[in-house]
Design a protein around this motif. Structure first.
Motif, PDB file in Angstrom:
ATOM      1  N   ILE A   2       0.867  -1.183   0.000  1.00  8.99           N
ATOM      2  CA  ILE A   2       0.000   0.000   0.000  1.00  8.99           C
ATOM      3  C   ILE A   2       0.897   1.223   0.000  1.00  8.99           C
ATOM      4  CG2 ILE A   2      -1.774   1.277   1.243  1.00  8.99           C
ATOM      5  CD1 ILE A   2      -2.552  -1.383   2.585  1.00  8.99           C
ATOM      6  N   ARG A   3       0.775   2.028  -1.028  1.00  6.70           N
ATOM      7  CA  ARG A   3       1.643   3.196  -1.188  1.00  6.70           C
ATOM      8  C   ARG A   3       0.984   4.420  -0.546  1.00  6.70           C
ATOM      9  NH1 ARG A   3       2.294   4.912  -5.863  1.00  6.70           N
ATOM     10  NH2 ARG A   3       4.554   5.210  -6.021  1.00  6.70           N
ATOM     11  N   VAL A   4       1.706   5.073   0.360  1.00  3.53           N
ATOM     12  CA  VAL A   4       1.139   6.162   1.160  1.00  3.53           C
ATOM     13  C   VAL A   4       1.909   7.466   0.977  1.00  3.53           C
ATOM     14  CG1 VAL A   4       0.602   6.942   3.506  1.00  3.53           C
ATOM     15  CG2 VAL A   4       0.287   4.538   2.889  1.00  3.53           C
ATOM     16  N   LEU A   5       1.166   8.563   0.863  1.00  3.15           N
ATOM     17  CA  LEU A   5       1.747   9.908   0.851  1.00  3.15           C
ATOM     18  C   LEU A   5       1.352  10.584   2.162  1.00  3.15           C
ATOM     19  CD1 LEU A   5       3.105  12.339  -0.653  1.00  3.15           C
ATOM     20  CD2 LEU A   5       0.792  12.967  -1.405  1.00  3.15           C
ATOM     21  N   ILE A   6       2.330  11.130   2.881  1.00  3.09           N
ATOM     22  CA  ILE A   6       2.071  11.796   4.157  1.00  3.09           C
ATOM     23  C   ILE A   6       2.112  13.302   3.950  1.00  3.09           C
ATOM     24  CG2 ILE A   6       2.885  12.143   6.518  1.00  3.09           C
ATOM     25  CD1 ILE A   6       4.129   9.343   6.371  1.00  3.09           C
ATOM     26  N   VAL A   7       1.039  13.986   4.353  1.00  2.57           N
ATOM     27  CA  VAL A   7       0.934  15.434   4.161  1.00  2.57           C
ATOM     28  C   VAL A   7       0.751  16.124   5.504  1.00  2.57           C
ATOM     29  CG1 VAL A   7      -0.257  17.293   2.953  1.00  2.57           C
ATOM     30  CG2 VAL A   7      -0.187  14.993   1.953  1.00  2.57           C
ATOM     31  N   ASP A   8       1.737  16.905   5.923  1.00  2.00           N
ATOM     32  CA  ASP A   8       1.660  17.629   7.197  1.00  2.00           C
ATOM     33  C   ASP A   8       2.738  18.707   7.184  1.00  2.00           C
ATOM     34  OD1 ASP A   8       2.032  18.258  10.162  1.00  2.00           O
ATOM     35  OD2 ASP A   8       0.406  16.790  10.248  1.00  2.00           O
ATOM     36  N   ASP A   9       2.427  19.867   7.732  1.00  2.50           N
ATOM     37  CA  ASP A   9       3.409  20.948   7.706  1.00  2.50           C
ATOM     38  C   ASP A   9       4.433  20.842   8.831  1.00  2.50           C
ATOM     39  OD1 ASP A   9       1.488  21.514   9.632  1.00  2.50           O
ATOM     40  OD2 ASP A   9       1.673  23.688   9.395  1.00  2.50           O
ATOM     41  N   MET A  12       8.264  16.863  12.322  1.00  2.00           N
ATOM     42  CA  MET A  12       8.291  15.786  13.303  1.00  2.00           C
ATOM     43  C   MET A  12       7.103  14.837  13.125  1.00  2.00           C
ATOM     44  SD  MET A  12       9.601  17.580  16.844  1.00  2.00           S
ATOM     45  CE  MET A  12       9.493  16.005  17.688  1.00  2.00           C
ATOM     46  N   VAL A  13       5.960  15.392  12.756  1.00  2.00           N
ATOM     47  CA  VAL A  13       4.785  14.555  12.537  1.00  2.00           C
ATOM     48  C   VAL A  13       4.988  13.676  11.313  1.00  2.00           C
ATOM     49  CG1 VAL A  13       2.325  14.559  11.941  1.00  2.00           C
ATOM     50  CG2 VAL A  13       3.198  16.168  13.648  1.00  2.00           C
ATOM     51  N   GLY A  31       6.187   9.198  -0.337  1.00  2.03           N
ATOM     52  CA  GLY A  31       6.493  10.620  -0.409  1.00  2.03           C
ATOM     53  C   GLY A  31       5.896  11.401   0.738  1.00  2.03           C
ATOM     54  N   GLU A  32       6.327  12.662   0.856  1.00  2.00           N
ATOM     55  CA  GLU A  32       5.814  13.559   1.875  1.00  2.00           C
ATOM     56  C   GLU A  32       5.534  14.920   1.246  1.00  2.00           C
ATOM     57  OE1 GLU A  32       8.572  13.827   5.096  1.00  2.00           O
ATOM     58  OE2 GLU A  32       8.610  11.648   5.481  1.00  2.00           O
ATOM     59  N   LEU A 103      -7.154  10.390  14.500  1.00  2.00           N
ATOM     60  CA  LEU A 103      -6.541  11.344  15.410  1.00  2.00           C
ATOM     61  C   LEU A 103      -5.024  11.188  15.332  1.00  2.00           C
ATOM     62  CD1 LEU A 103      -8.813  10.992  18.557  1.00  2.00           C
ATOM     63  CD2 LEU A 103      -9.004  12.593  16.656  1.00  2.00           C
ATOM     64  N   LYS A 104      -4.312  12.292  15.507  1.00  2.00           N
ATOM     65  CA  LYS A 104      -2.858  12.242  15.401  1.00  2.00           C
ATOM     66  C   LYS A 104      -2.204  11.450  16.527  1.00  2.00           C
ATOM     67  CE  LYS A 104      -1.846  16.306  12.611  1.00  2.00           C
ATOM     68  NZ  LYS A 104      -1.123  17.596  12.528  1.00  2.00           N
ATOM     69  N   ASP A 105      -2.943  11.215  17.608  1.00  2.00           N
ATOM     70  CA  ASP A 105      -2.375  10.428  18.696  1.00  2.00           C
ATOM     71  C   ASP A 105      -2.734   8.947  18.572  1.00  2.00           C
ATOM     72  OD1 ASP A 105      -5.039  10.433  19.319  1.00  2.00           O
ATOM     73  OD2 ASP A 105      -4.816  11.257  21.342  1.00  2.00           O
ATOM     74  N   ALA A 106      -3.197   8.542  17.388  1.00  2.00           N
ATOM     75  CA  ALA A 106      -3.531   7.136  17.155  1.00  2.00           C
ATOM     76  C   ALA A 106      -2.283   6.273  17.332  1.00  2.00           C
ATOM     77  CB  ALA A 106      -4.099   6.957  15.750  1.00  2.00           C
TER      78      ALA A 106
END
Length: 220
Positions: A2-9, A12-13, A31-32, A103-106
């Motif tokens: 499963i190919r995932v792109l992470i998007v966050d400014d 560290m996240v 990618g990010e 949630l980001k704390d998952a």
């Protein structure tokens, strides 16, 4: 894979999610992106299976980015990330085409499972947090149901309308089948027909539709 792109400014996240997901044997972070504008470009270039999308970002927020990504590819799968389970923007993101939210704390397991669920074409619509979120924002929505939603409800059979209400209440296919005393395969057929008739992408969109059409009232 499963190919995932992470998007966050926040770097560290991004790095944290990348490490957690990269440790999974069936998931690859391809990618990010640091903002919504970059996310739209990265999706077009990398064609990821799932996009982990933050909401509050500079240049182009996660809601608008989700809308652009889904508009360009109806099969795109966006999993929204939020700090709070009642983030004021999450409801808008679901309406924009997101397949669910985390949630980001998952935990690492919850994050990986969420990616797998969305990648498989299912909506991440848990009967607890997501239902509470949709209900919360239904309170602040206009008191009259949306006209387009009401008009399209007439295309459903009585049983399909019943199934749609149960979807909006957060029930899984098996739970709906148990409630209606039918086979799970029958419910899957009903769900597929509901999505086709109403022009919806997944169960999350169906739940939002049900609230906007006032098939489900706050508190029910």
């Amino acid at each position: 894979m499963i190919r995932v792109l992470i998007v966050d400014d926040q770097a560290m996240v991004r790095e944290g999610f990348s490490v957690l997901l990269g440790a999974m044997p069936d998931i690859e972070v391809v990618g990010e992106a640091v903002n919504g504008r970059e996310a739209v470009a990265q999706v077009a270039a990398l064609r990821p299976d799932v996009v982990l999308m933050d909401i509050r970002m500079p240049e182009l927020n996660g809601i608008e980015a989700t809308r652009e990504i889904v508009a360009a590819d109806a099969d795109a799968k966006v999993l929204v990330l939020t700090t709070f389970d009642l983030d004021e923007y999450v409801y808008q993101a679901l309406r924009a085409g997101a397949s669910g939210f985390l949630l980001k704390d998952a935990s690492a397991r919850q994050l990986a499972d969420g990616v797998r669920i969305v990648a498989a074409g299912e909506a991440l619509l848990a009967p607890t947090v997501t239902k509470r979120l949709i209900t919360e924002f239904a309170k602040s929505a206009e008191t009259a149901p949306r006209a387009p939603a009401v008009a399209r409800i007439g295309e459903l059979t009585e049983r399909e309308t019943e199934v749609l209400v149960l979807i909006a209440q957060g029930l899984s296919n098996q739970e709906i089948a148990d409630h209606l005393v039918v086979a799970e395969s029958t419910i899957k057929t009903h769900v597929s027909r509901i999505l086709v008739k109403l022009g919806l992408r997944d169960r999350t969109q169906a739940a939002v539709f049900a609230y906007e059409a006032r098939l489900v009232r706050v508190g029910r």
